[in-house]
Design a protein around this motif. Structure first.
Motif, short mmCIF file in Angstrom:
data_model
loop_
_atom_site.label_atom_id
_atom_site.label_comp_id
_atom_site.label_asym_id
_atom_site.label_seq_id
_atom_site.Cartn_x
_atom_site.Cartn_y
_atom_site.Cartn_z
N ASP A 118 0.23 38.27 -7.59
CA ASP A 118 -0.58 37.10 -7.98
C ASP A 118 -1.74 37.53 -8.88
OD1 ASP A 118 1.08 35.59 -6.41
OD2 ASP A 118 -0.33 35.43 -4.74
N TYR A 166 10.92 32.52 -4.90
CA TYR A 166 10.03 33.04 -5.94
C TYR A 166 10.22 34.55 -5.95
CZ TYR A 166 5.57 33.10 -8.65
OH TYR A 166 4.59 33.23 -9.60
N TRP A 206 -5.94 30.97 -3.70
CA TRP A 206 -6.43 32.29 -4.10
C TRP A 206 -7.94 32.32 -4.07
CZ3 TRP A 206 -2.55 29.53 -6.35
CH2 TRP A 206 -1.27 30.09 -6.25
N TYR A 215 1.27 27.32 6.01
CA TYR A 215 2.63 26.76 6.03
C TYR A 215 2.71 25.45 6.81
CZ TYR A 215 3.82 31.31 4.20
OH TYR A 215 3.89 32.44 3.42
N HIS A 222 5.08 40.77 -3.81
CA HIS A 222 5.64 39.92 -2.75
C HIS A 222 6.68 38.97 -3.33
CE1 HIS A 222 2.22 37.72 -4.45
NE2 HIS A 222 2.81 36.60 -4.06
N THR A 265 -0.99 26.79 -0.90
CA THR A 265 -1.18 28.17 -1.36
C THR A 265 -2.49 28.23 -2.12
OG1 THR A 265 1.20 28.27 -1.64
CG2 THR A 265 -0.08 30.05 -2.62
N VAL A 279 -1.68 31.58 2.24
CA VAL A 279 -0.65 30.55 2.30
C VAL A 279 -0.67 29.92 3.69
CG1 VAL A 279 1.72 29.96 1.73
CG2 VAL A 279 0.77 32.10 0.88
N LEU A 294 8.32 34.86 3.47
CA LEU A 294 7.49 35.62 2.53
C LEU A 294 7.68 37.10 2.87
CD1 LEU A 294 5.01 36.04 0.55
CD2 LEU A 294 3.57 35.76 2.58
N VAL A 315 9.21 35.25 -2.28
CA VAL A 315 9.62 34.19 -1.36
C VAL A 315 11.13 34.13 -1.38
CG1 VAL A 315 9.52 31.72 -0.83
CG2 VAL A 315 7.48 32.86 -1.75
N HIS A 327 6.76 39.42 -7.36
CA HIS A 327 5.67 39.31 -8.33
C HIS A 327 4.34 39.70 -7.68
CE1 HIS A 327 5.40 35.56 -6.05
NE2 HIS A 327 4.14 35.53 -6.40
N TYR A 341 9.29 24.12 -2.15
CA TYR A 341 10.47 24.73 -2.74
C TYR A 341 11.66 23.91 -2.27
CZ TYR A 341 7.72 29.00 -3.59
OH TYR A 341 6.79 29.91 -4.02
N ARG A 380 10.88 23.80 1.76
CA ARG A 380 9.80 24.63 2.31
C ARG A 380 8.47 24.17 1.74
NH1 ARG A 380 6.70 29.22 0.72
NH2 ARG A 380 7.01 31.13 1.93
#
Ligand code: OGA
Ligand code: NI
Length: 209
Positions: A125, A120, A197, A140, A182, A195, A138, A153, A184, A123, A114, A191
């Protein structure tokens, strides 16, 4: 020595109790550094593209809603360092399936950054057109992150009350149920993260909705 299995069990317990969990110092520092180095290389090679929202027909790009740039990771084309993260995530997957019967079959992951000033908005996922994302994770990559750098987050409960704020600190992994709302927060300095799923179908079948 803590093994991947021990950490995976801690994270799974957090998912069961709270719907999320966070662990610090996930990987050996040398592995973290190698991943971080690979990230720089990909940025230098201009490998990232602006992320969109939704998929296929619903796909739109709106940097007010979602400000990150991403680069998908091909599981067959892993550097040794990213492979180590995959090894951990695989241990986590095994533990989740053993303890929660989530039926995780596969995963998808991307690098993300970012630019300063971006975030973000709230939303999920997992949503109607993308029901196969079960658990989000995630990892980092922000060395020297400090209060004021932003980009936290924030996880919300069903009444949209904030339940957890995660600072995006280097070598930290956050996991949460993908149905969780969640956000961001806008970052004040670039940043970076990986990430991903965990999916309940093989990745090539996610388009089936
Ligand atoms: C996402 C997301 C959270 C984070 O990419 O969908 O919500 O902390 N990322 O980067
Ligand atoms: Ni998200």
């Amino acid at each position: 020595m803590t093994t991947y299995e021990t950490v995976a069990a801690q994270l799974t317990a957090g998912i069961i109790e709270d719907g999320y969990a966070v662990v610090d110092d996930l990987l050996d520092l040398s592995v973290f550094k190698a991943i971080r180095y690979r990230f720089d290389e990909l940025q230098d090679e201009d490998e990232f593209e602006k992320a969109g929202i939704g998929k296929q027909l619903q796909y739109t790009i709106d940097k007010q809603v979602r400000g990150d740039f991403i680069r998908w990771i091909d599981p067959a084309d892993q550097t040794a360092s990213v492979y180590e993260l995959y090894r951990f995530i695989n241990a986590f997957k095994v533990e989740l399936n053993r303890s929660c019967y989530l039926g995780i079959k596969d995963m998808e992951t991307h690098y993300a950054f970012y630019p300063e000033g971006r975030g973000y908005q709230k939303h999920r996922d997992r949503f109607k057109t993308n029901p196969h994302r079960i658990v989000s994770f995630v990892y980092y990559l922000n060395e020297g992150w400090q209060a004021g750098d932003g980009g936290e987050l924030v996880l919300y409960d069903e009444d949209e009350r904030g339940i957890k704020t995660v600072e995006p600190k280097a070598n930290r992994l956050a996991v949460f149920l993908s149905e969780t709302v969640h956000e961001v927060l806008n970052c004040n300095t670039e940043r970076r993260s990986i990430t991903g799923w965990l999916l309940d179908v093989p990745v090539e079948l996610t388009f089936l909705g």
